[in-house]
Design a protein around this motif. Structure first.
Motif, PDB file in Angstrom:
ATOM      1  N   ALA A 161      17.555   6.427 -51.741  1.00 49.53           N
ATOM      2  CA  ALA A 161      17.761   5.036 -51.312  1.00 49.53           C
ATOM      3  C   ALA A 161      17.557   4.924 -49.803  1.00 49.53           C
ATOM      4  O   ALA A 161      16.800   4.068 -49.320  1.00 49.53           O
ATOM      5  N   GLU A 162      18.202   5.807 -49.040  1.00 49.67           N
ATOM      6  CA  GLU A 162      18.062   5.735 -47.583  1.00 49.67           C
ATOM      7  C   GLU A 162      16.648   6.132 -47.147  1.00 49.67           C
ATOM      8  O   GLU A 162      16.119   5.592 -46.174  1.00 49.67           O
ATOM      9  N   HIS A 163      16.034   7.053 -47.894  1.00 52.78           N
ATOM     10  CA  HIS A 163      14.620   7.393 -47.647  1.00 52.78           C
ATOM     11  C   HIS A 163      13.741   6.150 -47.795  1.00 52.78           C
ATOM     12  O   HIS A 163      12.856   5.893 -46.964  1.00 52.78           O
ATOM     13  N   SER A 164      13.983   5.371 -48.839  1.00 55.39           N
ATOM     14  CA  SER A 164      13.173   4.169 -49.089  1.00 55.39           C
ATOM     15  C   SER A 164      13.357   3.154 -47.965  1.00 55.39           C
ATOM     16  O   SER A 164      12.402   2.494 -47.539  1.00 55.39           O
ATOM     17  N   TRP A 165      14.600   3.015 -47.493  1.00 53.23           N
ATOM     18  CA  TRP A 165      14.848   2.120 -46.353  1.00 53.23           C
ATOM     19  C   TRP A 165      14.047   2.598 -45.131  1.00 53.23           C
ATOM     20  O   TRP A 165      13.415   1.804 -44.440  1.00 53.23           O
ATOM     21  N   HIS A 166      14.089   3.902 -44.903  1.00 52.60           N
ATOM     22  CA  HIS A 166      13.450   4.450 -43.708  1.00 52.60           C
ATOM     23  C   HIS A 166      11.945   4.148 -43.707  1.00 52.60           C
ATOM     24  O   HIS A 166      11.398   3.646 -42.724  1.00 52.60           O
ATOM     25  N   ILE A 167      11.288   4.422 -44.815  1.00 56.60           N
ATOM     26  CA  ILE A 167       9.828   4.225 -44.811  1.00 56.60           C
ATOM     27  C   ILE A 167       9.441   2.740 -44.832  1.00 56.60           C
ATOM     28  O   ILE A 167       8.416   2.363 -44.267  1.00 56.60           O
ATOM     29  N   ALA A 168      10.289   1.894 -45.429  1.00 59.96           N
ATOM     30  CA  ALA A 168       9.992   0.451 -45.382  1.00 59.96           C
ATOM     31  C   ALA A 168      10.091  -0.036 -43.932  1.00 59.96           C
ATOM     32  O   ALA A 168       9.240  -0.816 -43.460  1.00 59.96           O
ATOM     33  N   THR A 169      11.095   0.444 -43.215  1.00 59.76           N
ATOM     34  CA  THR A 169      11.241   0.028 -41.813  1.00 59.76           C
ATOM     35  C   THR A 169      10.118   0.630 -40.964  1.00 59.76           C
ATOM     36  O   THR A 169       9.599  -0.010 -40.039  1.00 59.76           O
ATOM     37  N   ILE A 209      11.307   5.660 -34.728  1.00 60.42           N
ATOM     38  CA  ILE A 209      11.409   6.034 -36.148  1.00 60.42           C
ATOM     39  C   ILE A 209      12.370   7.211 -36.324  1.00 60.42           C
ATOM     40  O   ILE A 209      13.174   7.241 -37.260  1.00 60.42           O
ATOM     41  N   GLU A 210      12.280   8.175 -35.421  1.00 69.63           N
ATOM     42  CA  GLU A 210      13.186   9.333 -35.499  1.00 69.63           C
ATOM     43  C   GLU A 210      14.625   8.891 -35.230  1.00 69.63           C
ATOM     44  O   GLU A 210      15.562   9.358 -35.870  1.00 69.63           O
ATOM     45  N   HIS A 211      14.789   7.954 -34.319  1.00 70.38           N
ATOM     46  CA  HIS A 211      16.123   7.429 -33.987  1.00 70.38           C
ATOM     47  C   HIS A 211      16.728   6.706 -35.195  1.00 70.38           C
ATOM     48  O   HIS A 211      17.944   6.779 -35.437  1.00 70.38           O
ATOM     49  N   LEU A 212      15.879   6.009 -35.949  1.00 72.90           N
ATOM     50  CA  LEU A 212      16.344   5.269 -37.131  1.00 72.90           C
ATOM     51  C   LEU A 212      17.107   6.168 -38.102  1.00 72.90           C
ATOM     52  O   LEU A 212      17.993   5.719 -38.822  1.00 72.90           O
ATOM     53  N   ASP A 213      16.741   7.441 -38.121  1.00 72.80           N
ATOM     54  CA  ASP A 213      17.371   8.380 -39.053  1.00 72.80           C
ATOM     55  C   ASP A 213      18.902   8.358 -38.925  1.00 72.80           C
ATOM     56  O   ASP A 213      19.612   8.637 -39.885  1.00 72.80           O
ATOM     57  N   ARG A 214      19.380   8.027 -37.726  1.00 72.66           N
ATOM     58  CA  ARG A 214      20.838   8.053 -37.493  1.00 72.66           C
ATOM     59  C   ARG A 214      21.612   6.995 -38.269  1.00 72.66           C
ATOM     60  O   ARG A 214      22.819   7.108 -38.432  1.00 72.66           O
ATOM     61  N   LEU A 215      20.895   5.948 -38.716  1.00 73.65           N
ATOM     62  CA  LEU A 215      21.609   4.899 -39.477  1.00 73.65           C
ATOM     63  C   LEU A 215      22.169   5.464 -40.789  1.00 73.65           C
ATOM     64  O   LEU A 215      23.109   4.925 -41.358  1.00 73.65           O
ATOM     65  N   LYS A 216      21.584   6.577 -41.247  1.00 76.91           N
ATOM     66  CA  LYS A 216      22.058   7.217 -42.488  1.00 76.91           C
ATOM     67  C   LYS A 216      23.426   7.866 -42.289  1.00 76.91           C
ATOM     68  O   LYS A 216      24.067   8.276 -43.251  1.00 76.91           O
ATOM     69  N   GLN A 217      23.838   7.977 -41.036  1.00 75.84           N
ATOM     70  CA  GLN A 217      25.144   8.579 -40.750  1.00 75.84           C
ATOM     71  C   GLN A 217      26.194   7.545 -40.351  1.00 75.84           C
ATOM     72  O   GLN A 217      27.323   7.911 -40.015  1.00 75.84           O
ATOM     73  N   ASP A 254      19.952  -4.209 -27.285  1.00 77.51           N
ATOM     74  CA  ASP A 254      19.128  -3.920 -26.096  1.00 77.51           C
ATOM     75  C   ASP A 254      18.716  -2.452 -26.095  1.00 77.51           C
ATOM     76  O   ASP A 254      17.565  -2.102 -25.841  1.00 77.51           O
ATOM     77  N   GLN A 255      19.696  -1.610 -26.395  1.00 74.41           N
ATOM     78  CA  GLN A 255      19.486  -0.169 -26.324  1.00 74.41           C
ATOM     79  C   GLN A 255      18.516   0.321 -27.415  1.00 74.41           C
ATOM     80  O   GLN A 255      17.530   0.988 -27.133  1.00 74.41           O
ATOM     81  N   VAL A 256      18.821  -0.036 -28.667  1.00 77.38           N
ATOM     82  CA  VAL A 256      18.033   0.480 -29.797  1.00 77.38           C
ATOM     83  C   VAL A 256      16.613  -0.088 -29.780  1.00 77.38           C
ATOM     84  O   VAL A 256      15.645   0.676 -29.835  1.00 77.38           O
TER      85      VAL A 256
END
Lengths: 204, 204
Positions: free
Chosen positions: A40-48, B15-23, B103-105
């Motif tokens: 689910a989070e993978h799908s969010w990531h690639i859509a974004t 895109i790499e930063h986005l990964d943190r939303l999973k946490q 602003d930051q993100v």
């Protein structure tokens, strides 16, 4: 507006069913290596990612169609589970297994929506349209970034060779060719740093 | 095509930063109650819900804009964290905190994309367009389904009262009015089954 309650119930039931995709665990690690990623989070990531990288599609695309494919492409894993891309045995019969899963999962929806969702999933799987090729490219590109950012990630864990990764990444070359030089330079650096086995080089 | 490598690097860094939303962990439980939900999988869920429930928007919407808002609406939580909606203290200063986080993100992106993403996030937050109202409605509706499917979930854990939930769900009444009867019947049943305190009724 006259509401068809049977129809709405089916839609809500499907939405509740979707929650299970959060429990389908992929091989890939989060970039901080704290745990494996779920579908689910993978799908969010690639859509974004599709929003961030839209300009690298080879030509003007239907962006809504791309987002829909990326949101829906893994839903069938609720029934079929995630199959690791380098698992030769696991990939036998995968196509048939996933087709049956698609019948099952999308079959929860009212028939018109079931057909829409199935068509979106089929388009992604077949990869024949520019939208599907771009979506498939992003699906591969995310894993490259994950493995590169986790000291090799699943490449290292499963002892994968560079030539296997190149094969796996090829959809990026056709779907989002501007990203291909990034793939090449990541793989080169991954080999230099021992994250990935460069069999060709080591046989020389 | 001439590739601006500085630009592409910024995009990949984002895109790499986005990964943190999973946490970023929300209060809400997955529907099987196994764990709390993270903001990335939550965003996937409501974006996919927008595809399933599109027909319940009060009139024809720009669906691409809705999906973009739902994908992006929580990204600022990478910096600001998730604030529980019924936490009065935590909600003080939330707006300012989230603006700084935005602003930051979004500032990691090339300036044109940063402005695009910021405008999408602002539109969702302000809730003034039909697209933003529909997106906000879905954001609330998902939590309703989660709590209803987990024996009251955060309502029960945090001793929330029905009148607070109604207040919280009001965006559904304006953004997706056809779903409002579902909200009402869920809340009634939740009270009947002791998942939710009906203060008004108990004071009678």
């Amino acid at each position: 507006m006259n509401i068809d309650m049977d129809r709405m119930k089916k839609q809500i039931c499907f939405i509740e069913h979707l929650d299970r995709l959060k429990q389908v665990i992929r091989q890939n690690l989060l970039m901080n290596e704290s745990r494996r990623e779920n579908s689910a989070e993978h799908s969010w990531h690639i859509a974004t990612m599709a929003m961030v990288l839209a300009e690298y599609a080879p030509h003007e695309l239907d962006q809504l169609r791309v987002l829909k494919m990326l949101l829906v492409h893994d839903v069938i894993e609720i029934e079929a589970g995630d199959t690791f891309c380098y698992d030769v045995e696991g990939n036998k019969g995968k196509e048939e297994r996933e087709r049956l899963a698609a019948d099952q999962v999308f079959g929860l929806l009212p028939s018109d929506l079931a057909a829409d969702f199935r068509a979106i999933w089929d388009e992604f799987e077949q990869g024949d349209t520019p939208e599907a090729r771009f979506a498939n490219a992003l699906d591969r590109f995310q894993v490259l970034l994950q493995n590169f950012n986790t000291g090799g990630g699943t490449w290292r864990i499963h002892n994968i060779e560079k030539k296997q990764v190149i094969q796996r990444m090829l959809p990026i070359k056709t779907g989002a060719p501007s990203l291909w030089p990034v793939v090449e330079s990541c793989l080169e650096e991954a080999c230099d740093q021992g994250m990935l086995k460069d069999t060709v080089a080591s046989q020389e």
